[in-house]
Design a protein around this motif. Structure first.
Motif, PDB file in Angstrom:
ATOM      1  N   ASN A 204       0.837  -1.197   0.000  1.00 10.87           N
ATOM      2  CA  ASN A 204       0.000   0.000   0.000  1.00 10.87           C
ATOM      3  C   ASN A 204       0.874   1.251   0.000  1.00 10.87           C
ATOM      4  O   ASN A 204       0.662   2.168  -0.787  1.00 10.87           O
ATOM      5  CB  ASN A 204      -0.942  -0.023   1.207  1.00 10.87           C
ATOM      6  CG  ASN A 204      -1.923   1.123   1.207  1.00 10.87           C
ATOM      7  OD1 ASN A 204      -1.518   2.278   1.289  1.00 10.87           O
ATOM      8  ND2 ASN A 204      -3.201   0.813   1.138  1.00 10.87           N
ATOM      9  N   LEU A 205       1.870   1.281   0.889  1.00  9.27           N
ATOM     10  CA  LEU A 205       2.777   2.426   0.962  1.00  9.27           C
ATOM     11  C   LEU A 205       3.536   2.609  -0.346  1.00  9.27           C
ATOM     12  O   LEU A 205       3.601   3.715  -0.894  1.00  9.27           O
ATOM     13  CB  LEU A 205       3.767   2.252   2.121  1.00  9.27           C
ATOM     14  CG  LEU A 205       4.886   3.295   2.217  1.00  9.27           C
ATOM     15  CD1 LEU A 205       4.323   4.692   2.440  1.00  9.27           C
ATOM     16  CD2 LEU A 205       5.863   2.911   3.319  1.00  9.27           C
ATOM     17  N   ILE A 206       4.102   1.535  -0.866  1.00  3.26           N
ATOM     18  CA  ILE A 206       4.864   1.622  -2.116  1.00  3.26           C
ATOM     19  C   ILE A 206       3.951   2.068  -3.257  1.00  3.26           C
ATOM     20  O   ILE A 206       4.330   2.906  -4.082  1.00  3.26           O
ATOM     21  CB  ILE A 206       5.552   0.278  -2.428  1.00  3.26           C
ATOM     22  CG1 ILE A 206       6.647   0.019  -1.392  1.00  3.26           C
ATOM     23  CG2 ILE A 206       6.129   0.267  -3.843  1.00  3.26           C
ATOM     24  CD1 ILE A 206       7.174  -1.408  -1.386  1.00  3.26           C
ATOM     25  N   GLY A 207       2.738   1.542  -3.299  1.00  4.44           N
ATOM     26  CA  GLY A 207       1.788   1.949  -4.324  1.00  4.44           C
ATOM     27  C   GLY A 207       1.461   3.424  -4.246  1.00  4.44           C
ATOM     28  O   GLY A 207       1.411   4.123  -5.272  1.00  4.44           O
ATOM     29  N   ARG A 208       1.248   3.933  -3.040  1.00  2.30           N
ATOM     30  CA  ARG A 208       0.967   5.360  -2.878  1.00  2.30           C
ATOM     31  C   ARG A 208       2.134   6.205  -3.369  1.00  2.30           C
ATOM     32  O   ARG A 208       1.945   7.220  -4.046  1.00  2.30           O
ATOM     33  CB  ARG A 208       0.660   5.693  -1.411  1.00  2.30           C
ATOM     34  CG  ARG A 208      -0.642   5.121  -0.911  1.00  2.30           C
ATOM     35  CD  ARG A 208      -1.083   5.666   0.449  1.00  2.30           C
ATOM     36  NE  ARG A 208      -0.077   6.223   1.305  1.00  2.30           N
ATOM     37  CZ  ARG A 208       0.450   5.608   2.377  1.00  2.30           C
ATOM     38  NH1 ARG A 208       0.057   4.393   2.713  1.00  2.30           N
ATOM     39  NH2 ARG A 208       1.354   6.200   3.118  1.00  2.30           N
ATOM     40  N   ILE A 209       3.343   5.780  -3.052  1.00  4.43           N
ATOM     41  CA  ILE A 209       4.538   6.519  -3.481  1.00  4.43           C
ATOM     42  C   ILE A 209       4.665   6.500  -4.999  1.00  4.43           C
ATOM     43  O   ILE A 209       4.953   7.527  -5.630  1.00  4.43           O
ATOM     44  CB  ILE A 209       5.803   5.957  -2.804  1.00  4.43           C
ATOM     45  CG1 ILE A 209       5.767   6.262  -1.303  1.00  4.43           C
ATOM     46  CG2 ILE A 209       7.074   6.514  -3.449  1.00  4.43           C
ATOM     47  CD1 ILE A 209       6.815   5.527  -0.482  1.00  4.43           C
ATOM     48  N   LEU A 210       4.427   5.340  -5.605  1.00  3.19           N
ATOM     49  CA  LEU A 210       4.558   5.230  -7.064  1.00  3.19           C
ATOM     50  C   LEU A 210       3.503   6.063  -7.787  1.00  3.19           C
ATOM     51  O   LEU A 210       3.796   6.691  -8.806  1.00  3.19           O
ATOM     52  CB  LEU A 210       4.476   3.766  -7.498  1.00  3.19           C
ATOM     53  CG  LEU A 210       5.662   2.893  -7.079  1.00  3.19           C
ATOM     54  CD1 LEU A 210       5.415   1.439  -7.456  1.00  3.19           C
ATOM     55  CD2 LEU A 210       6.957   3.398  -7.692  1.00  3.19           C
ATOM     56  N   VAL A 211       2.295   6.075  -7.272  1.00  4.80           N
ATOM     57  CA  VAL A 211       1.257   6.912  -7.894  1.00  4.80           C
ATOM     58  C   VAL A 211       1.619   8.385  -7.724  1.00  4.80           C
ATOM     59  O   VAL A 211       1.502   9.179  -8.664  1.00  4.80           O
ATOM     60  CB  VAL A 211      -0.136   6.596  -7.319  1.00  4.80           C
ATOM     61  CG1 VAL A 211      -1.161   7.595  -7.813  1.00  4.80           C
ATOM     62  CG2 VAL A 211      -0.561   5.181  -7.684  1.00  4.80           C
ATOM     63  N   ALA A 212       2.085   8.756  -6.551  1.00  6.15           N
ATOM     64  CA  ALA A 212       2.474  10.145  -6.306  1.00  6.15           C
ATOM     65  C   ALA A 212       3.629  10.561  -7.213  1.00  6.15           C
ATOM     66  O   ALA A 212       3.736  11.739  -7.583  1.00  6.15           O
ATOM     67  CB  ALA A 212       2.853  10.338  -4.840  1.00  6.15           C
ATOM     68  N   ALA A 213       4.474   9.617  -7.589  1.00 10.28           N
ATOM     69  CA  ALA A 213       5.613   9.906  -8.458  1.00 10.28           C
ATOM     70  C   ALA A 213       5.168  10.409  -9.825  1.00 10.28           C
ATOM     71  O   ALA A 213       5.952  11.030 -10.554  1.00 10.28           O
ATOM     72  CB  ALA A 213       6.500   8.671  -8.614  1.00 10.28           C
ATOM     73  N   LEU A 214       3.931  10.175 -10.172  1.00 14.13           N
ATOM     74  CA  LEU A 214       3.387  10.717 -11.418  1.00 14.13           C
ATOM     75  C   LEU A 214       3.006  12.189 -11.250  1.00 14.13           C
ATOM     76  O   LEU A 214       3.216  12.998 -12.156  1.00 14.13           O
ATOM     77  CB  LEU A 214       2.160   9.896 -11.837  1.00 14.13           C
ATOM     78  CG  LEU A 214       1.438  10.316 -13.100  1.00 14.13           C
ATOM     79  CD1 LEU A 214       2.329  10.086 -14.317  1.00 14.13           C
ATOM     80  CD2 LEU A 214       0.152   9.525 -13.233  1.00 14.13           C
ATOM     81  N   PHE A 215       2.466  12.533 -10.098  1.00 19.49           N
ATOM     82  CA  PHE A 215       1.899  13.867  -9.902  1.00 19.49           C
ATOM     83  C   PHE A 215       2.907  14.906  -9.432  1.00 19.49           C
ATOM     84  O   PHE A 215       2.840  16.060  -9.866  1.00 19.49           O
ATOM     85  CB  PHE A 215       0.719  13.797  -8.922  1.00 19.49           C
ATOM     86  CG  PHE A 215      -0.427  13.017  -9.475  1.00 19.49           C
ATOM     87  CD1 PHE A 215      -1.241  13.553 -10.450  1.00 19.49           C
ATOM     88  CD2 PHE A 215      -0.672  11.723  -9.044  1.00 19.49           C
ATOM     89  CE1 PHE A 215      -2.297  12.835 -10.981  1.00 19.49           C
ATOM     90  CE2 PHE A 215      -1.713  10.991  -9.566  1.00 19.49           C
ATOM     91  CZ  PHE A 215      -2.537  11.548 -10.542  1.00 19.49           C
ATOM     92  N   LEU A 216       3.797  14.549  -8.518  1.00 19.77           N
ATOM     93  CA  LEU A 216       4.751  15.537  -7.982  1.00 19.77           C
ATOM     94  C   LEU A 216       5.615  16.186  -9.063  1.00 19.77           C
ATOM     95  O   LEU A 216       5.653  17.414  -9.154  1.00 19.77           O
ATOM     96  CB  LEU A 216       5.623  14.914  -6.903  1.00 19.77           C
ATOM     97  CG  LEU A 216       4.967  14.758  -5.540  1.00 19.77           C
ATOM     98  CD1 LEU A 216       5.870  13.973  -4.595  1.00 19.77           C
ATOM     99  CD2 LEU A 216       4.639  16.105  -4.949  1.00 19.77           C
ATOM    100  N   PRO A 217       6.299  15.403  -9.900  1.00 22.61           N
ATOM    101  CA  PRO A 217       7.123  16.047 -10.937  1.00 22.61           C
ATOM    102  C   PRO A 217       6.277  16.838 -11.936  1.00 22.61           C
ATOM    103  O   PRO A 217       6.722  17.864 -12.440  1.00 22.61           O
ATOM    104  CB  PRO A 217       7.830  14.880 -11.632  1.00 22.61           C
ATOM    105  CG  PRO A 217       7.677  13.716 -10.738  1.00 22.61           C
ATOM    106  CD  PRO A 217       6.467  13.958  -9.892  1.00 22.61           C
ATOM    107  N   ALA A 218       5.063  16.371 -12.194  1.00 22.79           N
ATOM    108  CA  ALA A 218       4.187  17.100 -13.124  1.00 22.79           C
ATOM    109  C   ALA A 218       3.847  18.471 -12.562  1.00 22.79           C
ATOM    110  O   ALA A 218       3.878  19.477 -13.287  1.00 22.79           O
ATOM    111  CB  ALA A 218       2.921  16.290 -13.399  1.00 22.79           C
ATOM    112  N   GLY A 219       3.531  18.531 -11.277  1.00 19.03           N
ATOM    113  CA  GLY A 219       3.224  19.818 -10.656  1.00 19.03           C
ATOM    114  C   GLY A 219       4.424  20.737 -10.620  1.00 19.03           C
ATOM    115  O   GLY A 219       4.310  21.937 -10.903  1.00 19.03           O
ATOM    116  N   VAL A 220       5.587  20.192 -10.287  1.00 19.45           N
ATOM    117  CA  VAL A 220       6.812  21.001 -10.243  1.00 19.45           C
ATOM    118  C   VAL A 220       7.165  21.525 -11.634  1.00 19.45           C
ATOM    119  O   VAL A 220       7.552  22.685 -11.798  1.00 19.45           O
ATOM    120  CB  VAL A 220       7.974  20.192  -9.626  1.00 19.45           C
ATOM    121  CG1 VAL A 220       9.298  20.919  -9.785  1.00 19.45           C
ATOM    122  CG2 VAL A 220       7.692  19.894  -8.162  1.00 19.45           C
ATOM    123  N   SER A 221       6.992  20.686 -12.662  1.00 18.33           N
ATOM    124  CA  SER A 221       7.320  21.142 -14.026  1.00 18.33           C
ATOM    125  C   SER A 221       6.359  22.231 -14.488  1.00 18.33           C
ATOM    126  O   SER A 221       6.745  23.110 -15.250  1.00 18.33           O
ATOM    127  CB  SER A 221       7.325  19.970 -15.007  1.00 18.33           C
ATOM    128  OG  SER A 221       6.014  19.521 -15.268  1.00 18.33           O
TER     129      SER A 221
END
Length: 130
Positions: free
Chosen positions: A9-26
Motif C-alpha cells: 500500500n505504501l509503495i503503491g501510494r509513493i509510485l502513484v504520487a511519483a506521477l503527480f509531484l514532478p508534473a506539478g513542479v514542471s
C-alpha cells in the motif's frame, strides 16, 4: 503475502504520487507555457494554480497518507477530466494511449479511495489516537 499488504500500500501510494509531484513542479517551472497549453485545450489558464496545488499537494498527501481518500478521489477526477480534455483524439494512437493511462491511474486511485491509506500513514495514526 498478506503481511506485506501494508508495505505494498505504501509503495503503491509513493509510485502513484511519483506521477503527480514532478508534473506539478514542471508546471511551476514552465508556468506561462503550461498556461498557454491549457488555454489551447479550452481550459482557462487561471485554473493552473489549482492544478499545481492538486498535483503537488495531492501527491504529497498520498505519500504521507494524509486525507488519502479525499486526495485520491480528487486526483482520480483530475485524471479523467484532463485525459478527456487533452488526450481524447481518436485519430492519434499515442494520445489515446495517454488517455487510457489516465483512466488506469484513476482506477488505481479509486482503489485507494476504497481501501484508504493503510497502516503506514498519517490517516492510520490519527485513527489510532481517536
Amino acid at each position: 503475502m498478506e503481511k506485506l499488504g501494508p508495505f505494498f500500500n505504501l509503495i503503491g501510494r509513493i509510485l502513484v504520487a511519483a506521477l503527480f509531484l514532478p508534473a506539478g513542479v514542471s508546471k511551476l517551472a514552465n508556468y506561462s507555457g503550461m498556461q498557454q497549453y491549457m488555454e489551447s485545450g479550452g481550459v482557462p489558464g487561471i485554473l493552473l494554480p489549482l492544478v499545481i496545488l492538486l498535483e503537488i499537494g495531492g501527491g504529497l498527501a498520498l505519500i504521507v497518507g494524509w486525507q488519502t481518500r479525499i486526495a485520491a478521489f480528487l486526483l482520480a477526477g483530475f485524471c479523467v477530466v484532463s485525459g478527456i480534455l487533452f488526450h481524447f483524439q481518436p485519430e492519434d494512437q499515442i494520445q489515446m494511449i495517454l488517455l487510457m493511462k489516465n483512466i488506469a491511474v484513476a482506477g488505481g486511485l479509486l482503489v485507494l479511495v476504497g481501501v484508504g491509506a493503510g497502516t503506514f500513514s498519517l490517516d492510520q495514526r490519527r485513527m489510532s489516537r481517536d
